[in-house]
Scaffold this active site. Structure first.
Site, PDB file in Angstrom:
ATOM      1  N   HIS A   1      -3.668   7.073   1.369  1.00  0.00           N
ATOM      2  CA  HIS A   1      -4.006   5.725   0.911  1.00  0.00           C
ATOM      3  C   HIS A   1      -5.455   5.430   1.306  1.00  0.00           C
ATOM      4  O   HIS A   1      -5.945   5.920   2.326  1.00  0.00           O
ATOM      5  CB  HIS A   1      -3.050   4.719   1.588  1.00  0.00           C
ATOM      6  CG  HIS A   1      -3.419   3.297   1.359  1.00  0.00           C
ATOM      7  ND1 HIS A   1      -3.673   2.793   0.101  1.00  0.00           N
ATOM      8  CD2 HIS A   1      -3.593   2.265   2.223  1.00  0.00           C
ATOM      9  CE1 HIS A   1      -3.975   1.506   0.220  1.00  0.00           C
ATOM     10  NE2 HIS A   1      -3.945   1.159   1.490  1.00  0.00           N
TER      11      HIS A   1
ATOM     12  N   CYS B   1       0.817  -1.224   0.000  1.00  0.00           N
ATOM     13  CA  CYS B   1       0.000   0.000   0.000  1.00  0.00           C
ATOM     14  C   CYS B   1       0.845   1.267   0.000  1.00  0.00           C
ATOM     15  O   CYS B   1       0.351   2.342  -0.327  1.00  0.00           O
ATOM     16  CB  CYS B   1      -0.935   0.012   1.203  1.00  0.00           C
ATOM     17  SG  CYS B   1      -2.047  -1.386   1.193  1.00  0.00           S
TER      18      CYS B   1
ATOM     19  N   ASN C   1     -10.099  -0.699  -1.594  1.00  0.00           N
ATOM     20  CA  ASN C   1      -8.652  -0.561  -1.435  1.00  0.00           C
ATOM     21  C   ASN C   1      -7.956  -1.171  -2.655  1.00  0.00           C
ATOM     22  O   ASN C   1      -7.955  -2.389  -2.830  1.00  0.00           O
ATOM     23  CB  ASN C   1      -8.228  -1.266  -0.139  1.00  0.00           C
ATOM     24  CG  ASN C   1      -6.748  -1.129   0.163  1.00  0.00           C
ATOM     25  OD1 ASN C   1      -5.972  -0.687  -0.676  1.00  0.00           O
ATOM     26  ND2 ASN C   1      -6.355  -1.517   1.369  1.00  0.00           N
TER      27      ASN C   1
HETATM   28  O1  UT7 Z   1      -4.257  -1.350   3.023  1.00  0.00           O
HETATM   29  C1  UT7 Z   1      -3.526  -2.030   4.000  1.00  0.00           C
HETATM   30  C2  UT7 Z   1      -3.901  -1.615   5.337  1.00  0.00           C
HETATM   31  N1  UT7 Z   1      -5.177  -2.180   5.696  1.00  0.00           N
HETATM   32  C3  UT7 Z   1      -5.849  -1.598   6.649  1.00  0.00           C
HETATM   33  O2  UT7 Z   1      -5.396  -0.569   7.126  1.00  0.00           O
HETATM   34  C4  UT7 Z   1      -7.119  -2.218   7.169  1.00  0.00           C
HETATM   35  C5  UT7 Z   1      -7.147  -2.089   8.671  1.00  0.00           C
HETATM   36  N2  UT7 Z   1      -8.264  -2.718   9.321  1.00  0.00           N
HETATM   37  C6  UT7 Z   1      -9.560  -2.364   9.129  1.00  0.00           C
HETATM   38  O3  UT7 Z   1      -9.851  -1.547   8.273  1.00  0.00           O
HETATM   39  C7  UT7 Z   1     -10.626  -2.960   9.999  1.00  0.00           C
HETATM   40  O4  UT7 Z   1     -10.021  -3.647  11.075  1.00  0.00           O
HETATM   41  C8  UT7 Z   1     -11.604  -3.921   9.261  1.00  0.00           C
HETATM   42  C9  UT7 Z   1     -12.489  -3.128   8.327  1.00  0.00           C
HETATM   43  C10 UT7 Z   1     -10.812  -4.953   8.470  1.00  0.00           C
HETATM   44  C11 UT7 Z   1     -12.501  -4.648  10.246  1.00  0.00           C
HETATM   45  O5  UT7 Z   1     -13.200  -3.730  11.042  1.00  0.00           O
HETATM   46  P1  UT7 Z   1     -13.243  -3.910  12.631  1.00  0.00           P
HETATM   47  O6  UT7 Z   1     -14.132  -2.859  13.124  1.00  0.00           O
HETATM   48  O7  UT7 Z   1     -11.828  -3.937  13.105  1.00  0.00           O
HETATM   49  O8  UT7 Z   1     -13.967  -5.298  12.782  1.00  0.00           O
HETATM   50  P2  UT7 Z   1     -13.415  -6.645  13.437  1.00  0.00           P
HETATM   51  O9  UT7 Z   1     -12.338  -7.255  12.602  1.00  0.00           O
HETATM   52  O10 UT7 Z   1     -13.100  -6.372  14.851  1.00  0.00           O
HETATM   53  O11 UT7 Z   1     -14.702  -7.551  13.345  1.00  0.00           O
HETATM   54  C12 UT7 Z   1     -15.907  -7.225  13.999  1.00  0.00           C
HETATM   55  C13 UT7 Z   1     -16.922  -8.311  13.707  1.00  0.00           C
HETATM   56  C14 UT7 Z   1     -16.412  -9.719  13.941  1.00  0.00           C
HETATM   57  O12 UT7 Z   1     -17.449 -10.463  14.520  1.00  0.00           O
HETATM   58  P3  UT7 Z   1     -17.497 -10.713  16.118  1.00  0.00           P
HETATM   59  O13 UT7 Z   1     -16.198 -11.392  16.456  1.00  0.00           O
HETATM   60  O14 UT7 Z   1     -17.597  -9.337  16.717  1.00  0.00           O
HETATM   61  O15 UT7 Z   1     -18.700 -11.546  16.285  1.00  0.00           O
HETATM   62  C15 UT7 Z   1     -16.147 -10.221  12.552  1.00  0.00           C
HETATM   63  O16 UT7 Z   1     -16.269 -11.616  12.457  1.00  0.00           O
HETATM   64  O17 UT7 Z   1     -17.332  -8.249  12.323  1.00  0.00           O
HETATM   65  C16 UT7 Z   1     -17.214  -9.559  11.749  1.00  0.00           C
HETATM   66  N3  UT7 Z   1     -16.888  -9.398  10.340  1.00  0.00           N
HETATM   67  C17 UT7 Z   1     -17.807  -9.182   9.377  1.00  0.00           C
HETATM   68  N4  UT7 Z   1     -19.150  -9.058   9.430  1.00  0.00           N
HETATM   69  C18 UT7 Z   1     -19.781  -8.797   8.283  1.00  0.00           C
HETATM   70  C19 UT7 Z   1     -15.658  -9.417   9.753  1.00  0.00           C
HETATM   71  N5  UT7 Z   1     -15.781  -9.221   8.436  1.00  0.00           N
HETATM   72  C20 UT7 Z   1     -17.092  -9.064   8.176  1.00  0.00           C
HETATM   73  C21 UT7 Z   1     -17.833  -8.828   7.008  1.00  0.00           C
HETATM   74  N6  UT7 Z   1     -19.162  -8.692   7.103  1.00  0.00           N
HETATM   75  N7  UT7 Z   1     -17.242  -8.679   5.799  1.00  0.00           N
END
Ligand code: UT7
Length: 343
Positions: free
Chosen positions: A270, A115, A300
Site C-alpha cells: 500500500h 487502505c 495515497n
Molecule cells: O493509508 C492509511 C495509513 N496512513 C498512514 O499510514 C500515514 C501514517 N502517518 C504518516 O505517514 C506520518 O505520520 C505523517 C506523514 C502524516 C506525518 O509525518 P510525521 O513525521 O509523523 O510528522 P508529525 O505529524 O509528527 O508532524 C511534525 C510537524 C508538526 O509540527 P510541530 O508540532 O513539530 O511544530 C506538524 O504540525 O510537522 C507539522 N506538519 C506539517 N508541516 C508542513 C504537519 N503537516 C504538515 C504539512 N506541512 N503538511
C-alpha cells in the site's frame, strides 16, 4: 466438486489527468515541497475535476482490466467494490457499477476495509471462488478523496497525503489440475494465501466522523464547523501501527507458507508513506529492487494503491506471469493484511 483456484486474469487502472504538485498545495496552506517529500516521499498527486464520481473514475480502469483479460463485464458473475469514498452514503459502488456496466443481476457487495480494500477484496473473491459461488469476479478499488480534504492550515496534515485513483482486477476460477492448488512451492498460478486482521481500538485514530450515526441526524452544522466532514488522523500512532502490523502479517504469511523473503519476486505494498514502506522492507529483509512504489506520483489513493501498482508494474515488465508476489497493507479501522499470489 472440482477443486478451484483464483487466477488474476487482468488488471487495469485509471488516474485523473489533473496533476496537483506539492507547490500547488503550498498556495492554500503552510506547507512545502521539502516537508512533504521528506516526510512522505510524495511529489504530486491527481485530483478529479468537480463532478467526477468514484464509479466514473473506475470505468476506464475496469475497461482496461477487461481488455487485458479478454472478457467483458457481462462475463463476470459477481462484483466486489472497495472504497471509502462511494458515490452515495449508501448503496455501495458495487451496485452502481453493476448498473453502469450493464451487467446481469449478479451479486454486488462492497468491502469497507479502506487502505486494505484490495487485500480484503481479493481474499473475499478467492473464498467465493474456492467455495464454488462465483466463476469470474470483477474487483474494483476506486477513490475520489480530493473533495473531502480540507485544503487549509487546519487540514494540512491530511490534505497533502491523499489523491484520487482507481484500479480493477478480473479474477477467475480455474480448475486445479490433478487437484494441485497454488503454493509457494509449485508453479500453479493463483492466490496462494491471505491474512487479514483488524483492531477497532484504532477506529478513531484515522476516520471520517460525519456523516455518521454518532452525529445527531448523521450531520449537523456543528459537525461541519468542527471539521468533522474531513478525515482526521493521529499520524504518528498510525505510522507505528502500520509498520508493526504489516511486518507481523507478512512474517506470518511467509512462515506459514515455508518461504523466506528472498524468494519473493515482487512486493506490492500500500502507498501511504514511502518511509513506512522503507521501514517494512528493511525489517522484512527484502531487497529494494523487489518492492514496487509509485506514491511519488499519486500520493495515497487508499483502496486503489495496490491495483494501480499491479497495473503499472505489469506495463513496466516488473510484474510477470509465474512470479511469487506479495501484497501488503494497513489502514483505517485499523485493518491490515497481505495476499500471497503466484501471478
Ligand atoms: O493509508 C492509511 C495509513 N496512513 C498512514 O499510514 C500515514 C501514517 N502517518 C504518516 O505517514 C506520518 O505520520 C505523517 C506523514 C502524516 C506525518 O509525518 P510525521 O513525521 O509523523 O510528522 P508529525 O505529524 O509528527 O508532524 C511534525 C510537524 C508538526 O509540527 P510541530 O508540532 O513539530 O511544530 C506538524 O504540525 O510537522 C507539522 N506538519 C506539517 N508541516 C508542513 C504537519 N503537516 C504538515 C504539512 N506541512 N503538511
Amino acid at each position: 466438486m472440482e477443486r478451484m483456484r483464483t487466477v488474476v486474469r487482468g488488471v487495469g487502472h485509471n488516474l485523473p489527468s489533473q496533476v496537483v504538485t506539492n507547490f500547488d498545495l503550498s498556495k492554500f496552506m503552510d506547507t512545502s515541497d521539502d516537508w512533504i517529500v521528506e516526510r512522505t516521499g510524495i511529489r504530486e498527486r491527481r485530483f478529479v475535476e468537480p463532478g467526477t464520481t468514484t464509479t466514473d473514475l473506475a470505468l476506464p480502469a475496469i475497461q482496461m482490466a477487461c481488455s487485458r483479460a479478454g472478457v467483458t463485464p457481462q462475463d463476470c458473475d459477481m462484483i466486489i467494490g472497495a472504497t471509502l469514498s462511494p458515490d452515495f452514503f449508501f448503496p455501495g459502488i458495487g451496485t452502481v457499477l453493476q448498473n453502469k456496466l450493464g451487467m446481469a443481476h449478479v451479486p454486488a457487495l462492497d468491502v469497507r476495509a479502506q487502505c486494505s480494500g484490495l487485500i480484503y477484496g481479493l481474499a473475499t473473491a478467492d473464498a467465493y471462488i474456492r467455495a464454488g459461488f462465483a466463476k469470474r469476479i470483477l474487483l474494483v478499488c476506486s477513490e475520489v478523496q480530493s473533495p473531502i480534504l480540507e485544503r487549509t492550515n487546519r487540514g494540512r496534515d491530511m490534505a497533502v497525503l491523499f489523491g484520487d485513483g482507481a484500479g480493477a482486477l478480473i479474477v477467475e476460477a480455474q480448475a486445479c489440475a490433478g487437484g494441485e492448488a497454488p503454493s509457494a512451492k509449485n508453479n500453479v498460478r493463483g492466490v496462494i494465501d491471505s491474512i487479514m486482521g483488524s483492531d477497532g481500538s484504532g477506529a478513531q485514530l484515522l476516520f471520517l466522523k460525519a456523516p455518521g450515526s454518532v452525529v445527531p441526524g448523521f450531520m449537523t452544522q456543528a459537525a461541519i464547523d468542527a471539521g468533522d466532514i474531513h478525515p482526521k488522523m493521529d499520524g504518528r500512532v498510525v505510522f507505528k501501527n502500520a509498520v508493526t502490523r504489516m511486518v507481523e502479517a507478512a512474517s506470518n504469511l511467509l512462515e506459514r507458507n515455508g518461504i523466506s523473503p528472498s524468494e519473493l519476486d515482487l512486493v506490492l505494498p500500500h502507498q501511504a508513506n514511502l518511509r513506512i514502506n522503507e521501514a517494512v522492507r528493511e525489517k522484512l529483509g527484502v531487497s529494494e529492487d523487489r518492492v514496487f512504489n509509485n506514491i511519488q506520483k499519486y500520493g495515497n489513493t487508499t483502496a486503489a494503491t495496490i491495483p494501480i501498482c499491479m497495473s503499472e508494474a505489469t506495463e513496466q515488465g516488473k510484474l510477470k506471469e509465474g512470479q511469487l508476489v506479495m501484497t501488503l497493507a494497513f489502514g483505517a479501522g485499523f485493518t491490515w493484511g497481505c495476499n500471497l499470489i503466484r501471478w
